[in-house]
Structures are given as structure tokens and as C-alpha cells.
Design a protein around this motif. Structure first.
Motif, PDB file in Angstrom:
ATOM      1  N   SER A  69       0.835  -1.204   0.000  1.00  0.00           N
ATOM      2  CA  SER A  69       0.000   0.000   0.000  1.00  0.00           C
ATOM      3  C   SER A  69       0.866   1.247   0.000  1.00  0.00           C
ATOM      4  CB  SER A  69      -0.939   0.007   1.215  1.00  0.00           C
ATOM      5  OG  SER A  69      -1.883  -1.031   1.128  1.00  0.00           O
ATOM      6  N   ARG A  70       1.901   1.237   0.813  1.00  0.00           N
ATOM      7  CA  ARG A  70       2.808   2.384   0.888  1.00  0.00           C
ATOM      8  C   ARG A  70       3.451   2.661  -0.467  1.00  0.00           C
ATOM      9  NH1 ARG A  70       7.253   1.690   5.347  1.00  0.00           N
ATOM     10  NH2 ARG A  70       5.318   1.243   6.462  1.00  0.00           N
ATOM     11  N   ALA A  71       3.931   1.596  -1.135  1.00  0.00           N
ATOM     12  CA  ALA A  71       4.580   1.770  -2.433  1.00  0.00           C
ATOM     13  C   ALA A  71       3.597   2.251  -3.490  1.00  0.00           C
ATOM     14  CB  ALA A  71       5.218   0.446  -2.871  1.00  0.00           C
ATOM     15  N   THR A  72       2.387   1.692  -3.489  1.00  0.00           N
ATOM     16  CA  THR A  72       1.386   2.075  -4.485  1.00  0.00           C
ATOM     17  C   THR A  72       0.946   3.517  -4.283  1.00  0.00           C
ATOM     18  OG1 THR A  72       0.617  -0.206  -4.669  1.00  0.00           O
ATOM     19  CG2 THR A  72      -0.897   1.517  -5.404  1.00  0.00           C
ATOM     20  N   LEU A  73       0.708   3.911  -3.040  1.00  0.00           N
ATOM     21  CA  LEU A  73       0.303   5.295  -2.772  1.00  0.00           C
ATOM     22  C   LEU A  73       1.430   6.276  -3.074  1.00  0.00           C
ATOM     23  CD1 LEU A  73      -1.746   4.809   0.511  1.00  0.00           C
ATOM     24  CD2 LEU A  73      -2.633   5.329  -1.772  1.00  0.00           C
ATOM     25  N   ALA A  74       2.673   5.871  -2.857  1.00  0.00           N
ATOM     26  CA  ALA A  74       3.802   6.739  -3.202  1.00  0.00           C
ATOM     27  C   ALA A  74       3.864   6.968  -4.707  1.00  0.00           C
ATOM     28  CB  ALA A  74       5.107   6.122  -2.702  1.00  0.00           C
ATOM     29  N   LYS A  75       3.602   5.923  -5.471  1.00  0.00           N
ATOM     30  CA  LYS A  75       3.600   6.066  -6.929  1.00  0.00           C
ATOM     31  C   LYS A  75       2.466   6.975  -7.378  1.00  0.00           C
ATOM     32  CE  LYS A  75       2.674   2.429  -9.553  1.00  0.00           C
ATOM     33  NZ  LYS A  75       2.748   1.265 -10.467  1.00  0.00           N
ATOM     34  N   LEU A  76       1.304   6.809  -6.767  1.00  0.00           N
ATOM     35  CA  LEU A  76       0.166   7.667  -7.102  1.00  0.00           C
ATOM     36  C   LEU A  76       0.447   9.113  -6.700  1.00  0.00           C
ATOM     37  CD1 LEU A  76      -2.722   7.707  -8.227  1.00  0.00           C
ATOM     38  CD2 LEU A  76      -3.537   7.245  -5.896  1.00  0.00           C
ATOM     39  N   GLU A  77       1.075   9.285  -5.546  1.00  0.00           N
ATOM     40  CA  GLU A  77       1.432  10.631  -5.083  1.00  0.00           C
ATOM     41  C   GLU A  77       2.377  11.317  -6.065  1.00  0.00           C
ATOM     42  OE1 GLU A  77       2.440  12.379  -0.745  1.00  0.00           O
ATOM     43  OE2 GLU A  77       3.805  10.811  -1.453  1.00  0.00           O
ATOM     44  N   ALA A  78       3.332  10.558  -6.616  1.00  0.00           N
ATOM     45  CA  ALA A  78       4.268  11.127  -7.591  1.00  0.00           C
ATOM     46  C   ALA A  78       3.553  11.576  -8.857  1.00  0.00           C
ATOM     47  CB  ALA A  78       5.350  10.095  -7.928  1.00  0.00           C
ATOM     48  N   ASP A 110      -3.744   8.489   6.225  1.00  0.00           N
ATOM     49  CA  ASP A 110      -3.503   9.934   6.228  1.00  0.00           C
ATOM     50  C   ASP A 110      -3.004  10.407   4.871  1.00  0.00           C
ATOM     51  OD1 ASP A 110      -4.281  10.043   8.873  1.00  0.00           O
ATOM     52  OD2 ASP A 110      -2.232  10.087   9.675  1.00  0.00           O
ATOM     53  N   ARG A 111      -2.133   9.614   4.269  1.00  0.00           N
ATOM     54  CA  ARG A 111      -1.620   9.990   2.946  1.00  0.00           C
ATOM     55  C   ARG A 111      -2.739   9.999   1.925  1.00  0.00           C
ATOM     56  NH1 ARG A 111       3.454   6.825   0.413  1.00  0.00           N
ATOM     57  NH2 ARG A 111       4.668   8.716   0.774  1.00  0.00           N
ATOM     58  N   LEU A 112      -3.619   9.037   1.988  1.00  0.00           N
ATOM     59  CA  LEU A 112      -4.763   8.984   1.086  1.00  0.00           C
ATOM     60  C   LEU A 112      -5.637  10.229   1.243  1.00  0.00           C
ATOM     61  CD1 LEU A 112      -6.232   7.270  -1.014  1.00  0.00           C
ATOM     62  CD2 LEU A 112      -7.298   6.009   0.853  1.00  0.00           C
ATOM     63  N   ASP A 113      -5.873  10.626   2.473  1.00  0.00           N
ATOM     64  CA  ASP A 113      -6.663  11.835   2.717  1.00  0.00           C
ATOM     65  C   ASP A 113      -5.981  13.068   2.125  1.00  0.00           C
ATOM     66  OD1 ASP A 113      -8.661  10.449   4.046  1.00  0.00           O
ATOM     67  OD2 ASP A 113      -7.815  10.807   6.035  1.00  0.00           O
ATOM     68  N   ARG A 114      -4.678  13.152   2.273  1.00  0.00           N
ATOM     69  CA  ARG A 114      -3.945  14.302   1.726  1.00  0.00           C
ATOM     70  C   ARG A 114      -4.015  14.327   0.208  1.00  0.00           C
ATOM     71  NH1 ARG A 114      -0.073  12.623   5.505  1.00  0.00           N
ATOM     72  NH2 ARG A 114       1.290  11.857   3.830  1.00  0.00           N
ATOM     73  N   LEU A 115      -3.888  13.165  -0.420  1.00  0.00           N
ATOM     74  CA  LEU A 115      -3.934  13.114  -1.879  1.00  0.00           C
ATOM     75  C   LEU A 115      -5.291  13.561  -2.412  1.00  0.00           C
ATOM     76  CD1 LEU A 115      -2.075   9.754  -2.656  1.00  0.00           C
ATOM     77  CD2 LEU A 115      -1.174  12.078  -2.756  1.00  0.00           C
ATOM     78  N   ALA A 116      -6.348  13.219  -1.704  1.00  0.00           N
ATOM     79  CA  ALA A 116      -7.700  13.534  -2.166  1.00  0.00           C
ATOM     80  C   ALA A 116      -8.126  14.959  -1.844  1.00  0.00           C
ATOM     81  CB  ALA A 116      -8.696  12.555  -1.543  1.00  0.00           C
ATOM     82  N   ASP A 117      -7.391  15.616  -0.963  1.00  0.00           N
ATOM     83  CA  ASP A 117      -7.788  16.944  -0.517  1.00  0.00           C
ATOM     84  C   ASP A 117      -7.826  17.936  -1.684  1.00  0.00           C
ATOM     85  OD1 ASP A 117      -8.439  18.892   1.493  1.00  0.00           O
ATOM     86  OD2 ASP A 117      -6.379  19.627   1.345  1.00  0.00           O
ATOM     87  N   ARG A 143     -14.953   5.939   6.741  1.00  0.00           N
ATOM     88  CA  ARG A 143     -15.259   6.756   5.566  1.00  0.00           C
ATOM     89  C   ARG A 143     -14.001   7.096   4.781  1.00  0.00           C
ATOM     90  NH1 ARG A 143     -19.660   9.205   4.045  1.00  0.00           N
ATOM     91  NH2 ARG A 143     -20.647   9.025   6.087  1.00  0.00           N
ATOM     92  N   LEU A 144     -14.080   6.935   3.490  1.00  0.00           N
ATOM     93  CA  LEU A 144     -12.995   7.293   2.596  1.00  0.00           C
ATOM     94  C   LEU A 144     -13.236   8.695   2.040  1.00  0.00           C
ATOM     95  CD1 LEU A 144     -12.759   4.003   0.513  1.00  0.00           C
ATOM     96  CD2 LEU A 144     -11.082   4.810   2.166  1.00  0.00           C
ATOM     97  N   PRO A 145     -12.173   9.369   1.624  1.00  0.00           N
ATOM     98  CA  PRO A 145     -12.380  10.645   0.940  1.00  0.00           C
ATOM     99  C   PRO A 145     -13.016  10.408  -0.423  1.00  0.00           C
ATOM    100  CG  PRO A 145     -10.083   9.978   0.779  1.00  0.00           C
ATOM    101  CD  PRO A 145     -10.754   8.997   1.710  1.00  0.00           C
ATOM    102  N   GLY A 146     -13.714  11.398  -0.939  1.00  0.00           N
ATOM    103  CA  GLY A 146     -14.260  11.313  -2.287  1.00  0.00           C
ATOM    104  C   GLY A 146     -15.615  10.652  -2.344  1.00  0.00           C
TER     105      GLY A 146
END
Length: 247
Positions: A69-78, A110-117, A143-146
Motif C-alpha cells: 500500500s505504501r509503495a502504491t500510494l507513493a507512486k500515485l502521489e508522484a 492519512d496519505r490517502l486523505d492528503r492526496l484527495a484533498d 469513511r474514505l475521501p471522495g
């Protein structure tokens, strides 16, 4: 940890030589990450993240490093940092199973929330995560963002999880995890890929621990009436491959 797994979990940041194609007239930029960029709509699209797949396997006694999850979210964040999309659409199977959300580490949530903000964040329901998304949408604690939808239209495109043989023109889907295989320098090379004939587009899986299905398998090849193009993911560019070159 072996070298291939280490590279998957800690991807190097390189400039991406994307490949630009047209799907029903819409410009579609195929990214090295496996994400799709739709510049006319300010929309980043990714398929099949399968978050928490590692923890799902661990729960069944098959131990994998719990960092997918960490690696996938990091790639999405990039990708988000590079493109600053107004909208992110995830094409289903974003979570590996119905309990994935509850297993996520707090910093990943928390990272997911930041990405969706401050952007339109859209979850499409997939066969793996439909129950998880419905639960998350209804339960305040999880609850998920979005927002969660079944599918969506975007210009001339129709975004959905699973491609259908009689799907509409402009269908953009995931689910099948396409990969391309070629012979180079007397050895087989297999890479995740996009597949398109200009009428429809299938995205590769974006997640760190996702496998692939050969594009010549009938489940993928049978969706196209004419030989499509495969666009294979390289380290720093996307490679257009003719159907006849695939094995």
C-alpha cells in the motif's frame, strides 16, 4: 529482499516518456507508471491498486512484505505531484478485499486523505472492493475521501471497471491486468501494458503486488475486432508494440 521486489517497493523517480494516443478522439496520455492522463478533463486515472493485498495474503499464512500500500500510494502521489489533476478516478479493485480499509496503517490512510484533498476523488466499484467501498461510504469510522460510483462518462469516454465484449465506444477499463511479452536478445521480456485500438482502452494494474495476463489471452484479445496496439511500461518510457511482435 530480492532485487526485483526491492525495485517494486522503492521505485526510482525518472522523467516519463509518455505515449499519447486518441481514444474516440479524446487525447489519452499513457504514463510509465501505468496511469492514464486525460489533459482535456484534468483527470488522472489508475486501475487495480489492490491496496492491502500483502496483508490479505499474510492473514492466510502467506507472508509478503507489508509495504505494498505504501509503495502504491507513493507512486500515485508522484503522478499527482507531476500532473496536479483536478480529478482522480480509480477504476475499481482499489482495495484487495472487503476488510482492506480496516487493515491500512494510519499513515497510509492519512496519505490517502492528503492526496484527495481539494480535488474530485472518484472510486469506481470493482469486483474485489465493491463491498469495502459500500461499507466505507456508509460508516463514518471507515469513511474514505471522495465519492463512490459504479461507472462514469467523461467526454467521449466511458470509465468502468470491467471491459465488456459489447462495451460502448470509448470504454476505458481495468480488471484484466494486461501484460505484453516480446522476445528480445534471445530472452522473453514481459511488462505490464495498456491495450487500445482507438475505440477502447484497457489499463494495466497500478498496484505494487499485482500480476498480469498476457494480452494474447482470449479474455483480452477477444475484446478487439482488429489487432490492437500494446503500450508496454518501461523504466523511463512507454513502448508502442505491434500486435504481430507479441508472443
Amino acid at each position: 529482499m530480492n532485487a526485483a521486489l526491492r525495485e517494486t517497493l522503492t521505485p526510482a523517480r525518472r522523467p516519463c516518456g509518455s505515449l499519447s494516443v486518441r481514444v474516440m478522439g479524446e487525447r489519452a496520455v499513457l504514463r510509465c507508471s501505468g496511469a492514464l492522463w486525460l489533459p482535456a478533463h484534468g483527470t488522472l486515472v489508475a486501475a487495480d491498486l489492490h491496496l492491502e493485498k500483502g496483508s490479505a495474503f499474510a492473514a492466510r499464512g502467506q507472508m509478503l512484505p507489508p509495504y505494498d500500500s505504501r509503495a502504491t500510494l507513493a507512486k500515485l502521489e508522484a503522478e499527482i505531484a507531476d500532473l496536479a489533476p483536478a480529478r482522480v478516478v480509480l477504476l475499481g479493485d482499489s482495495f484487495h478485499d472487503s476488510r482492506s480499509i480496516g487493515r491500512m496503517a494510519e499513515d497510509d490512510r492519512d496519505r490517502l486523505d492528503r492526496l484527495a484533498d481539494s480535488r474530485d476523488w472518484v472510486w469506481l466499484e470493482g469486483n474485489h472492493d465493491r463491498e469495502a467501498l459500500v461499507q466505507a461510504d456508509a460508516t463514518a469510522v471507515a469513511r474514505l475521501p471522495g465519492r463512490v460510483v459504479g461507472d462514469m462518462a467523461l467526454g467521449a469516454l466511458f470509465l468502468t471497471h470491467e471491459p465488456m465484449p459489447d462495451g460502448p465506444a470509448g470504454e476505458v477499463a481495468g480488471h484484466l491486468h494486461p501484460s505484453a511479452c516480446v522476445v528480445a536478445h534471445a530472452r522473453r521480456v514481459r511488462r505490464p501494458c495498456f491495450v487500445t485500438d482507438g475505440r477502447r482502452l484497457i489499463l494495466p494494474a497500478f498496484g505494487a503486488f499485482t500480476g498480469g495476463l498476457n494480452v494474447r489471452d482470449p479474455a483480452i484479445a477477444g475484446l478487439f475486432t482488429e489487432p490492437p496496439m500494446a503500450a508496454a511500461l518501461g523504466k523511463d518510457r512507454v513502448h508502442a508494440l505491434a500486435w504481430a511482435d507479441l508472443v
